[in-house]
Design a protein around this motif. Structure first.
Motif, PDB file in Angstrom:
ATOM      1  N   ILE A  68       0.849  -1.202   0.000  1.00  0.00           N
ATOM      2  CA  ILE A  68       0.000   0.000   0.000  1.00  0.00           C
ATOM      3  C   ILE A  68       0.879   1.244   0.000  1.00  0.00           C
ATOM      4  O   ILE A  68       0.632   2.221  -0.717  1.00  0.00           O
ATOM      5  CB  ILE A  68      -0.941  -0.014   1.229  1.00  0.00           C
ATOM      6  CG1 ILE A  68      -2.116  -0.964   0.988  1.00  0.00           C
ATOM      7  CG2 ILE A  68      -1.472   1.380   1.541  1.00  0.00           C
ATOM      8  CD1 ILE A  68      -3.168  -0.444   0.026  1.00  0.00           C
ATOM      9  N   MET A  69       1.963   1.196   0.786  1.00  0.00           N
ATOM     10  CA  MET A  69       2.877   2.335   0.827  1.00  0.00           C
ATOM     11  C   MET A  69       3.606   2.496  -0.507  1.00  0.00           C
ATOM     12  O   MET A  69       3.967   3.614  -0.899  1.00  0.00           O
ATOM     13  CB  MET A  69       3.853   2.172   1.982  1.00  0.00           C
ATOM     14  CG  MET A  69       3.166   2.210   3.357  1.00  0.00           C
ATOM     15  SD  MET A  69       4.274   1.985   4.761  1.00  0.00           S
ATOM     16  CE  MET A  69       5.040   3.599   4.839  1.00  0.00           C
ATOM     17  N   GLN A  70       3.803   1.382  -1.229  1.00  0.00           N
ATOM     18  CA  GLN A  70       4.419   1.448  -2.551  1.00  0.00           C
ATOM     19  C   GLN A  70       3.601   2.336  -3.493  1.00  0.00           C
ATOM     20  O   GLN A  70       4.159   2.965  -4.397  1.00  0.00           O
ATOM     21  CB  GLN A  70       4.518   0.036  -3.138  1.00  0.00           C
ATOM     22  CG  GLN A  70       5.119  -0.033  -4.533  1.00  0.00           C
ATOM     23  CD  GLN A  70       5.087  -1.443  -5.093  1.00  0.00           C
ATOM     24  OE1 GLN A  70       4.581  -2.365  -4.465  1.00  0.00           O
ATOM     25  NE2 GLN A  70       5.640  -1.623  -6.277  1.00  0.00           N
ATOM     26  N   MET A  71       2.297   2.420  -3.263  1.00  0.00           N
ATOM     27  CA  MET A  71       1.430   3.233  -4.117  1.00  0.00           C
ATOM     28  C   MET A  71       1.320   4.672  -3.628  1.00  0.00           C
ATOM     29  O   MET A  71       0.542   5.460  -4.172  1.00  0.00           O
ATOM     30  CB  MET A  71       0.041   2.589  -4.200  1.00  0.00           C
ATOM     31  CG  MET A  71       0.062   1.241  -4.917  1.00  0.00           C
ATOM     32  SD  MET A  71      -1.570   0.512  -5.161  1.00  0.00           S
ATOM     33  CE  MET A  71      -1.974  -0.035  -3.503  1.00  0.00           C
ATOM     34  N   GLY A  72       2.099   5.009  -2.597  1.00  0.00           N
ATOM     35  CA  GLY A  72       2.130   6.393  -2.148  1.00  0.00           C
ATOM     36  C   GLY A  72       1.262   6.692  -0.951  1.00  0.00           C
ATOM     37  O   GLY A  72       1.187   7.845  -0.507  1.00  0.00           O
ATOM     38  N   TYR A  73       0.596   5.688  -0.397  1.00  0.00           N
ATOM     39  CA  TYR A  73      -0.216   5.898   0.790  1.00  0.00           C
ATOM     40  C   TYR A  73       0.632   5.722   2.049  1.00  0.00           C
ATOM     41  O   TYR A  73       1.673   5.058   2.024  1.00  0.00           O
ATOM     42  CB  TYR A  73      -1.382   4.906   0.829  1.00  0.00           C
ATOM     43  CG  TYR A  73      -2.340   5.029  -0.324  1.00  0.00           C
ATOM     44  CD1 TYR A  73      -3.197   6.120  -0.422  1.00  0.00           C
ATOM     45  CD2 TYR A  73      -2.383   4.058  -1.317  1.00  0.00           C
ATOM     46  CE1 TYR A  73      -4.078   6.244  -1.486  1.00  0.00           C
ATOM     47  CE2 TYR A  73      -3.266   4.162  -2.386  1.00  0.00           C
ATOM     48  CZ  TYR A  73      -4.105   5.256  -2.470  1.00  0.00           C
ATOM     49  OH  TYR A  73      -4.968   5.376  -3.522  1.00  0.00           O
ATOM     50  N   GLY A  74       0.170   6.322   3.138  1.00  0.00           N
ATOM     51  CA  GLY A  74       0.831   6.163   4.429  1.00  0.00           C
ATOM     52  C   GLY A  74      -0.153   5.667   5.460  1.00  0.00           C
ATOM     53  O   GLY A  74      -1.368   5.621   5.219  1.00  0.00           O
ATOM     54  N   PRO A  75       0.335   5.282   6.653  1.00  0.00           N
ATOM     55  CA  PRO A  75      -0.553   4.755   7.701  1.00  0.00           C
ATOM     56  C   PRO A  75      -1.734   5.659   8.009  1.00  0.00           C
ATOM     57  O   PRO A  75      -2.827   5.152   8.346  1.00  0.00           O
ATOM     58  CB  PRO A  75       0.386   4.615   8.901  1.00  0.00           C
ATOM     59  CG  PRO A  75       1.730   4.382   8.288  1.00  0.00           C
ATOM     60  CD  PRO A  75       1.755   5.235   7.050  1.00  0.00           C
ATOM     61  N   ALA A 114     -15.588  11.582   5.021  1.00  0.00           N
ATOM     62  CA  ALA A 114     -16.214  10.881   6.141  1.00  0.00           C
ATOM     63  C   ALA A 114     -15.228  10.044   6.938  1.00  0.00           C
ATOM     64  O   ALA A 114     -15.620   9.374   7.890  1.00  0.00           O
ATOM     65  CB  ALA A 114     -17.346   9.994   5.621  1.00  0.00           C
ATOM     66  N   GLY A 115     -13.964  10.070   6.548  1.00  0.00           N
ATOM     67  CA  GLY A 115     -12.969   9.342   7.316  1.00  0.00           C
ATOM     68  C   GLY A 115     -12.736   7.916   6.868  1.00  0.00           C
ATOM     69  O   GLY A 115     -12.283   7.076   7.651  1.00  0.00           O
ATOM     70  N   GLY A 116     -13.018   7.627   5.601  1.00  0.00           N
ATOM     71  CA  GLY A 116     -12.753   6.302   5.058  1.00  0.00           C
ATOM     72  C   GLY A 116     -11.562   6.317   4.112  1.00  0.00           C
ATOM     73  O   GLY A 116     -10.988   7.363   3.815  1.00  0.00           O
ATOM     74  N   PHE A 117     -11.176   5.150   3.654  1.00  0.00           N
ATOM     75  CA  PHE A 117     -10.042   4.984   2.744  1.00  0.00           C
ATOM     76  C   PHE A 117     -10.580   4.366   1.454  1.00  0.00           C
ATOM     77  O   PHE A 117     -10.865   3.172   1.403  1.00  0.00           O
ATOM     78  CB  PHE A 117      -8.986   4.082   3.387  1.00  0.00           C
ATOM     79  CG  PHE A 117      -7.774   3.812   2.531  1.00  0.00           C
ATOM     80  CD1 PHE A 117      -7.261   4.763   1.665  1.00  0.00           C
ATOM     81  CD2 PHE A 117      -7.126   2.582   2.610  1.00  0.00           C
ATOM     82  CE1 PHE A 117      -6.143   4.514   0.893  1.00  0.00           C
ATOM     83  CE2 PHE A 117      -5.996   2.312   1.843  1.00  0.00           C
ATOM     84  CZ  PHE A 117      -5.513   3.287   0.975  1.00  0.00           C
ATOM     85  N   PRO A 118     -10.772   5.158   0.362  1.00  0.00           N
ATOM     86  CA  PRO A 118     -11.385   4.645  -0.865  1.00  0.00           C
ATOM     87  C   PRO A 118     -10.383   3.964  -1.794  1.00  0.00           C
ATOM     88  O   PRO A 118      -9.272   4.456  -2.006  1.00  0.00           O
ATOM     89  CB  PRO A 118     -11.934   5.912  -1.514  1.00  0.00           C
ATOM     90  CG  PRO A 118     -10.996   6.989  -1.088  1.00  0.00           C
ATOM     91  CD  PRO A 118     -10.530   6.604   0.307  1.00  0.00           C
ATOM     92  N   LEU A 119     -10.793   2.837  -2.346  1.00  0.00           N
ATOM     93  CA  LEU A 119      -9.999   2.127  -3.340  1.00  0.00           C
ATOM     94  C   LEU A 119     -10.917   1.724  -4.495  1.00  0.00           C
ATOM     95  O   LEU A 119     -11.921   1.025  -4.291  1.00  0.00           O
ATOM     96  CB  LEU A 119      -9.366   0.868  -2.736  1.00  0.00           C
ATOM     97  CG  LEU A 119      -8.318   1.084  -1.640  1.00  0.00           C
ATOM     98  CD1 LEU A 119      -7.912  -0.260  -1.036  1.00  0.00           C
ATOM     99  CD2 LEU A 119      -7.091   1.802  -2.199  1.00  0.00           C
ATOM    100  N   GLU A 120     -10.576   2.156  -5.692  1.00  0.00           N
ATOM    101  CA  GLU A 120     -11.386   1.831  -6.868  1.00  0.00           C
ATOM    102  C   GLU A 120     -11.027   0.441  -7.386  1.00  0.00           C
ATOM    103  O   GLU A 120      -9.853   0.119  -7.584  1.00  0.00           O
ATOM    104  CB  GLU A 120     -11.147   2.863  -7.967  1.00  0.00           C
ATOM    105  CG  GLU A 120     -11.963   2.628  -9.223  1.00  0.00           C
ATOM    106  CD  GLU A 120     -11.671   3.649 -10.308  1.00  0.00           C
ATOM    107  OE1 GLU A 120     -12.231   3.509 -11.402  1.00  0.00           O
ATOM    108  OE2 GLU A 120     -10.862   4.578 -10.057  1.00  0.00           O
TER     109      GLU A 120
END
Length: 616
Positions: A68-75, A114-120
């Motif tokens: 997930i971090m490889q795609m540029g996201y962080g904790p 709303a505080g969620g983490f969206p993934l298409e």
């Protein structure tokens, strides 16, 4: 902070928004729908499905987090937050969904707010106009893909983006089987068409003007102008075809926000509805508002009532039966026929009506307004994705044009949106749309003119020397779930060219195929069991007399029982359609039209429920 202690992670508290956020959906509604006020959280961050993937101090979760971090996201993007899978059916060849490339960004915006983490998660795009032999062949493929996308990934809740005919039932069937909280975002109807100042309705006017073209009344240049004017924007058909029928049904079951299905695709309210759906699914995850809490038998009965009042597509029967049985609800053809006898058609929308389209329906108040006039027929206590009941959702709805959404005491048709007929040709039932055909066909006996395949039928009907009268009953067979294959929309058989030139515009037609929801005429469809597997329709011969009586719900081949038995004994199976691949699987497991055309192994009662995937 220990990585194997997810309960100690920084938590993203659920955002319970005020009721005012819903007024963007229907700006014509004086009062936004009620919902539960600040419901208590049903689950905690450590109970999220996604925590199984991300929350542990082991090598496998390390791999998930690092990728997930490889795609540029962080904790901060995922820790303690619901992961929202956005199942997007956009593609370059699907005009109904061409705006989904942008709408998915609107949904993501809402999820983030709303505080969620969206993934298409892209899914197969069933472009009704282009997929051959029919998108119905692939509805169950979309359902399977949706279910497995959700189950196999770290998804806590899903936003389902669809609209084109088969995507609504496909997405909902799959998400229902997956069992996570989900919300449906309908694509919305396109703008009304136009040609020389005439309002055009997709599908309905195509059939009408094509007959005029065949009769020589429309030139090639005029035909090109109609082609360029009938579909002027992104979005689904703006007639009361299968697309608008099914999105309204999704909303009536309780799986979309109030009013969502009525908003035209290009309208700015559609953008706001998409974002609100993204915000709302996060709340649904925290509240554990799963499909099983919403999709009760009464919810499907509500959908059937609304479908009847809208003058729905005949395809609704197959899809609703399939959707209901995925939800464990035993809905069948008789439920539709009962509702048809008591619920009047009050939506004056083509092809049942003769003037208005879905854009007009939206301006008249949309689906909540229509539902408000159906209160006496609806189960108003049914829970919806808002967390409130259907009755609460439509409490402030009003009708703004009584000629588009008619009062119950002045309906377009007192009854007859759909009728289920049974008899020796169709022991398991068949369907007709009485509201879209002339009353003279309600009682009819005539000779059969039988065709075993579409090419031979088309060639014969274009032959001006064909021996046919308007009293004949045209029959196309071997076009059902297995015979089509996939049960194509061939059921609106063309009127023979010879008769078109004599100004005949309707005659009785029977098939084991489906027809477009935008079509009209005296078409008897979904004959079950189908001819290809030896159903009685396979026994009809040209010249046989057939009697149809819609009020008594009967259809019969007028031959003796002995002759019927002789023909049955002489019937021989037709060659197989597929020897390998998806088509082979389809042929082995597809159920008949009266059972919803689902795969038998996807039934709710087929074996033990599928558990969560192992993570090692």
């Amino acid at each position: 902070m220990a990585l194997d202690s997810p309960s100690s992670f920084p938590r993203a508290a659920p955002v319970h928004r005020s009721e005012a956020t819903f007024d963007v959906l229907m700006p014509f509604s004086p009062k936004p729908p009620a919902r539960m006020s600040k419901p208590s959280r049903a689950i905690t961050p450590d109970q999220l499905r996604s925590a199984r993937w991300f929350a542990h101090d082991d090598l496998r979760s390390f791999g998930h987090r690092s990728r997930i971090m490889q795609m540029g996201y962080g904790p901060a993007d995922w820790v303690g937050k619901p992961v929202i899978g956005i199942i997007n059916t956009w593609s370059d060849i699907n005009p109904c969904h061409s705006h989904f490339r942008q709408r998915v960004e609107d949904v993501k915006r809402g999820v983030l707010q709303a505080g969620g983490f969206p993934l298409e998660l892209p899914a197969i795009s069933l472009a009704e106009n282009f997929v051959k032999p029919t998108t119905m062949l692939y509805r169950n493929m979309l359902a399977m893909e949706t279910e497995e996308l959700i189950r196999s990934h770290p998804i806590d809740g899903a936003v389902l983006m669809g609209g084109c005919d088969k995507t609504t039932p496909g997405l909902l069937m799959g998400a229902t089987s997956a069992g996570v909280p989900c919300i449906y975002v309908p694509a919305g109807p396109m703008l009304r068409g136009n040609w020389k100042g005439n309002v055009l309705g997709s599908g309905s006017d195509a059939w009408k003007y094509w007959d005029e073209r065949r009769a020589g009344n429309i030139s090639a240049d005029e035909w090109l102008e109609i082609e360029g004017g009938i579909a002027r924007s992104h979005g689904t058909c703006m007639t009361m075809g299968t697309a608008s029928t099914m999105t309204a049904i999704a909303e009536s079951i309780g799986m979309s926000l109030p009013g969502a299905s009525s908003i035209p695709a290009p309208d700015a309210n559609h953008v706001r509805m998409s974002a609100e759906s993204g915000r709302h699914i996060v709340d649904m995850v925290w509240e554990d508002l799963v499909p099983a809490r919403i999709q009760t038998r009464k919810a499907f009965e509500n959908a059937i009532v609304v479908a009847m009042a809208m003058g729905c597509s005949t395809n609704a029967i197959i899809h609703v039966v399939g959707m209901a049985r995925r939800a464990g609800q035993d809905i069948g053809l008789d439920d539709f026929d009962r509702a048809s006898r008591k619920v009047p058609v009050i939506a004056n929308i083509r092809p049942n009506g003769d003037k208005y389209l879905m854009e007009d329906f939206y301006y008249a108040g949309g689906l909540p307004a229509l539902q408000s006039r159906l209160r006496e027929h609806l189960h108003l206590d049914q829970l919806t994705v808002t967390g409130a009941t259907l009755g609460d959702n439509i409490a402030g709805a009003a009708v703004y044009n009584d000629d588009v959404i008619l009062p119950l005491d002045r309906p377009l048709y007192q009854e007859g949106a759909l009728a289920v007929l049974k008899g020796n040709i169709a022991p398991d039932g068949c369907v007709i749309k009485p509201s879209a055909c002339a009353p003279r066909f309600y009682h009819h006996t005539g000779p059969a003119l039988v065709f075993d395949d579409y090419p031979s039928m088309k060639a014969a009907l274009d032959d001006e020397a064909l021996d046919v009268t308007q009293d004949h009953i045209l029959i196309l067979r071997n076009a059902g779930p297995q015979g089509g294959p996939g049960m194509p929309e061939w059921g609106m058989l063309p009127i023979p060219k010879k008769l078109v030139k004599q100004c005949v515009r309707d005659m009785l037609r029977i098939s084991d195929a489906r027809m477009s929801g935008t079509s009209y005429g005296a078409c008897i469809l979904h004959v079950a069991p189908e001819a290809y597997i030896g159903g009685p329709l396979a026994l009809v011969r040209t010249g046989d007399m057939i009697t149809v009586d819609i009020p008594s719900r009967s259809i019969n081949l007028d031959i003796s029982a002995d002759e019927f038995a002789r023909r049955q004994a002489a019937w021989k199976p037709l060659p197989k359609r597929f020897e390998r691949g998806y088509g082979w699987m389809f042929a082995q497991h597809i159920q008949q039209a009266n059972e919803g055309c689902d795969f038998d192994f996807l039934r709710t009662d087929f074996g033990a429920p599928v558990g969560e995937p192992d993570i090692f």
